[in-house]
Structures are given as structure tokens and as C-alpha cells.
Write an enzyme that holds these catalytic residues in place. Sequence first.
Site, PDB file in Angstrom:
ATOM      1  N   GLU A 131      19.096 -14.501  41.553  1.00 10.55           N
ATOM      2  CA  GLU A 131      19.965 -15.149  40.573  1.00 10.55           C
ATOM      3  C   GLU A 131      19.996 -16.658  40.773  1.00 10.55           C
ATOM      4  O   GLU A 131      20.023 -17.427  39.805  1.00 10.55           O
ATOM      5  CB  GLU A 131      21.378 -14.564  40.656  1.00 10.55           C
ATOM      6  CG  GLU A 131      21.463 -13.072  40.363  1.00 10.55           C
ATOM      7  CD  GLU A 131      20.830 -12.692  39.036  1.00 10.55           C
ATOM      8  OE1 GLU A 131      20.805 -13.528  38.106  1.00 10.55           O
ATOM      9  OE2 GLU A 131      20.331 -11.554  38.922  1.00 10.55           O
ATOM     10  N   HIS A 134      17.105 -18.207  39.052  1.00 12.31           N
ATOM     11  CA  HIS A 134      17.325 -18.547  37.648  1.00 12.31           C
ATOM     12  C   HIS A 134      18.023 -19.895  37.527  1.00 12.31           C
ATOM     13  O   HIS A 134      17.698 -20.697  36.637  1.00 12.31           O
ATOM     14  CB  HIS A 134      18.178 -17.466  36.975  1.00 12.31           C
ATOM     15  CG  HIS A 134      17.422 -16.210  36.662  1.00 12.31           C
ATOM     16  ND1 HIS A 134      16.258 -16.196  35.929  1.00 12.31           N
ATOM     17  CD2 HIS A 134      17.683 -14.910  36.972  1.00 12.31           C
ATOM     18  CE1 HIS A 134      15.824 -14.950  35.802  1.00 12.31           C
ATOM     19  NE2 HIS A 134      16.669 -14.148  36.427  1.00 12.31           N
TER      20      HIS A 134
END
Length: 292
Positions: A131, A134
Site C-alpha cells: 500500500e 501505491h
Amino acid sequence: MNTFKTALLLTSLTLFLMFVGAHYGGRNGMILAFIFAAGMNFFSYFYSDKIALAMYRAQPVTREELPRAYQVVERMTQRIGLPMPKIYVIPTDSPNAFATGRNPKHASVAVTQGILSLLNDDELEGVLAHELGHVRNRDILTSSIAATLAGAITMLARFGYWAALFGGYGGGDGRDRDRGGGGFGALLMLILAPIAATLIQLAISRSREYEADATGAHITGNPYALASALEKLDAYSKRLPMQASPSNAHLFIVQPLLSGRDFASLFATHPPIPKRIERLIGRSSVYGVQDR
């Protein structure tokens, strides 16, 4: 590239709405549509992340409330030079996670209760690193805006579907019913639903998941942990499926169960888990690899 994708999304929405406004209202309709598009673009830029978090009832947590995840994220952000994102927990047993926000300074990472109980510490670190990948790759703004815009278009498509379904029960002759109900509604659905799907497919290519996997593995230095987490998430998310809208299913690390089976194939934005694992460790399953 992600800046270009975001600009393309905003421009496409504006031109689309201006075209519709001009078609139905002439010059005044075009002006009103432009004002509406500008407002929606502003709203998408600043609030699309809040919409995604609110949709899944994500609750913010502090270091004291969730030290296990908080300490991992804090350690990794310091290592790679990112600001500390806000941490959220989604109250569901289905294991999943996503990142959102318009830039690294305004990023949020959300994990479900199910993923916290399913994964061990190394696997959880791999997911959180994915994550943060990202965030580091700066594709979270594109993801968030795509979710908002595609959601709005999908709602119009559903409106057209219901118009087509019930349009034939109104008054008037058959030609009026076809033109005002079923015919127009079906056409609206057939045009707008693929547009929503295309917006997501153009903005959220499958390569972004591969890139986030690679970045996450690089951050932790342990690709096997992320591969093991993906294999667990793939298996358990099928046993405990998480209901999600097709418009923002691309935000999650593994694609959840889509509501609306007729549209599910249009919104398949995630590459298959075995292929993601193979890119990480050279084979499609972690079984027997970590013990060698």
C-alpha cells in the site's frame, strides 16, 4: 504518467458533460454543464478519498489503538522518506486493504479487521509495504478520482437500466414507451456502463498492482512474505467475500466480490493472484518455497 492519467480523467468528464449539456440545452446547457463539471472535479480532487473511506465505514486509529500496524508503517515510511499516512480500520472479517489520498502528504491506509487476524507480522508488513508502494508511486490520486467519476457514471447507467426495465409500464402508445423507457434506458445503460469501465481500465491498469508489489517487496526486502500474504488473501477473501462497488474495487490489494454480476467482467482491474506471486518469487504458489 499518473499526473497525465488524472488530467485525462478530469478533461474527459468535463468534455462529456459539456457535450450532453450542449445537446439538450444549447449554449446555456453547455455553460451549466461546465460549471457542474468544474464542481465535480474540485470535489473529486479533495474528497474522493473521504468518500472511499466512508463507504466502507473505515475508522481512524492511533498508535495506541493499533500498535502492530502503526509501528510497521511508521518504520517503513521513515526508511523510504514518506510522510506518515493516516491509518484506518474497516469493520469487516473479510481480509483486505487499500490506500487512498491525493498525494503522499494526504494519504490514508485502510486495513480490515479480518486481515489483522489472518496474517502474521511479516505478511502484514508485506501488505502495508504494498500500500505504501501505491503512495510512493503516486497512483493513489488517480485511483481515488477514478473511483468517484466511474461511480457517478455507473449510477447513471443503473438509472438507465431501471428506466429500461420499467419504462414499458407507463402510459402512451408503444412507440412512446420504447422511445421514453425501454429503448432509451437500454441505450443509456449500454453506452454509460462501458464508459465507466473504460475510465477505470485506462486509469487503473493492471501494471499498477505489479508495480506496487515490486515496490513493497523492495521496501521490506522479503518478497516471500508479500507472496504468502497474497495467497492467503486470495483464499480467505473467497470464503469471506467483501461486497464492493465496481467503481472502487480497484482500490483494494485483492479484488473483492463485485456487486452486480452483469458488470463484474467489465471491472476486472486486478491481475490474477498466481501471476502476481510468480512475478514476486518466480513461481505461482508459495507452498514449499519458504521452507526450502
